[in-house]
Design a protein around this motif. Structure first.
Motif, PDB file in Angstrom:
ATOM      1  N   ASP A  59       0.811  -1.221   0.000  1.00  0.00           N
ATOM      2  CA  ASP A  59       0.000   0.000   0.000  1.00  0.00           C
ATOM      3  C   ASP A  59       0.843   1.270   0.000  1.00  0.00           C
ATOM      4  O   ASP A  59       0.306   2.364  -0.095  1.00  0.00           O
ATOM      5  N   GLU A  60       2.160   1.121   0.098  1.00  0.00           N
ATOM      6  CA  GLU A  60       3.040   2.291   0.064  1.00  0.00           C
ATOM      7  C   GLU A  60       4.429   1.852  -0.373  1.00  0.00           C
ATOM      8  O   GLU A  60       4.875   0.743  -0.060  1.00  0.00           O
ATOM      9  N   LEU A  61       5.107   2.751  -1.097  1.00  0.00           N
ATOM     10  CA  LEU A  61       6.497   2.545  -1.505  1.00  0.00           C
ATOM     11  C   LEU A  61       7.303   3.747  -1.052  1.00  0.00           C
ATOM     12  O   LEU A  61       6.789   4.868  -1.024  1.00  0.00           O
ATOM     13  N   ARG A  62       8.565   3.512  -0.711  1.00  0.00           N
ATOM     14  CA  ARG A  62       9.473   4.618  -0.349  1.00  0.00           C
ATOM     15  C   ARG A  62      10.843   4.352  -0.919  1.00  0.00           C
ATOM     16  O   ARG A  62      11.374   3.245  -0.822  1.00  0.00           O
ATOM     17  N   TRP A  63      11.443   5.406  -1.483  1.00  0.00           N
ATOM     18  CA  TRP A  63      12.854   5.363  -1.862  1.00  0.00           C
ATOM     19  C   TRP A  63      13.640   5.829  -0.642  1.00  0.00           C
ATOM     20  O   TRP A  63      13.451   6.952  -0.178  1.00  0.00           O
ATOM     21  N   LEU A  64      14.497   4.977  -0.117  1.00  0.00           N
ATOM     22  CA  LEU A  64      15.248   5.270   1.107  1.00  0.00           C
ATOM     23  C   LEU A  64      16.711   5.546   0.788  1.00  0.00           C
ATOM     24  O   LEU A  64      17.350   4.752   0.103  1.00  0.00           O
ATOM     25  N   THR A  65      17.224   6.664   1.314  1.00  0.00           N
ATOM     26  CA  THR A  65      18.656   6.927   1.207  1.00  0.00           C
ATOM     27  C   THR A  65      19.388   6.012   2.193  1.00  0.00           C
ATOM     28  O   THR A  65      18.761   5.430   3.086  1.00  0.00           O
ATOM     29  N   PRO A  66      20.716   5.889   2.065  1.00  0.00           N
ATOM     30  CA  PRO A  66      21.440   5.056   3.045  1.00  0.00           C
ATOM     31  C   PRO A  66      21.157   5.468   4.490  1.00  0.00           C
ATOM     32  O   PRO A  66      21.033   4.609   5.356  1.00  0.00           O
ATOM     33  N   ALA A  67      21.000   6.750   4.752  1.00  0.00           N
ATOM     34  CA  ALA A  67      20.729   7.214   6.115  1.00  0.00           C
ATOM     35  C   ALA A  67      19.311   6.864   6.580  1.00  0.00           C
ATOM     36  O   ALA A  67      19.038   6.842   7.777  1.00  0.00           O
TER      37      ALA A  67
END
Length: 143
Positions: A101-109
Motif C-alpha cells: 500500500d506504500e512505496l518509499r525510496w530510502l537513502t542510506p541514512a
C-alpha cells in the motif's frame, strides 16, 4: 524432505536509494516493509521471476543486476535470495499494485527508519553495506 522453494527479492536501486515496499497482505505482515519480489515458478530463472514479480507488483520494467551474497531461510521450504536491480530506461515509476500500500525510496541514512520484515533484515543489511553511508553500520529499528 521437501525441495526448497526460492523467493526472490529486489534491491531496486536508484543511485544509492533503495526501494522499500510496505505490505498490505496477509494480515500478519501488513504494515511491515520488505524488498519486493516473490516466488520463482517452475521453469523460471530467479532473474526472470524477479522481473515478472516487479512488473506484477509495481508495474515496472526492471533489470536484475547482481545477486546479493547470501541466502536467508523463510518459513520452510522457502528461502530468500536477493538481487540488485534497476529500472529500465523509460519504465514508469513504481506504484503499489499488489500486496503493498506504500512505496518509499530510502537513502542510506534512511534505510533503518522503516519496520522491515524480520526475514528481510539480514538481506537489507547486505544491501546497505553495498550502497554505503549511515545505513551500512546502523542497527534495525526495534519493534
Amino acid at each position: 524432505m521437501s525441495e526448497r522453494i526460492v523467493v526472490v527479492g529486489a534491491a531496486l536501486l536508484d543511485g544509492d536509494r533503495l526501494l522499500a515496499a510496505r505490505r498490505s497482505a496477509p494480515p500478519e505482515l501488513a504494515g511491515r516493509w520488505e524488498l519486493p519480489g516473490g516466488k520463482v515458478e517452475p521453469g523460471e530463472t530467479p532473474e526472470d521471476a524477479l522481473a515478472r514479480e516487479l512488473h506484477e507488483e509495481l508495474g515496472i520494467e526492471a533489470e536484475p543486476l547482481t545477486r546479493v551474497p547470501g541466502e536467508w531461510p523463510l518459513r520452510s521450504p522457502y528461502v530468500l535470495q536477493v538481487w540488485t536491480a534497476r529500472l529500465h530506461p523509460g519504465s514508469p515509476q513504481p506504484k503499489p499494485l499488489q500486496d503493498h500500500d506504500e512505496l518509499r525510496w530510502l537513502t542510506p541514512a534512511e534505510i533503518w527508519t522503516v519496520n522491515w520484515l524480520d526475514q528481510d533484515i539480514l538481506a537489507v543489511r547486505e544491501v546497505a553495506a553495498m550502497v554505503g553511508g549511515e545505513g551500512a553500520g546502523a542497527k534495525p529499528r526495534p519493534l
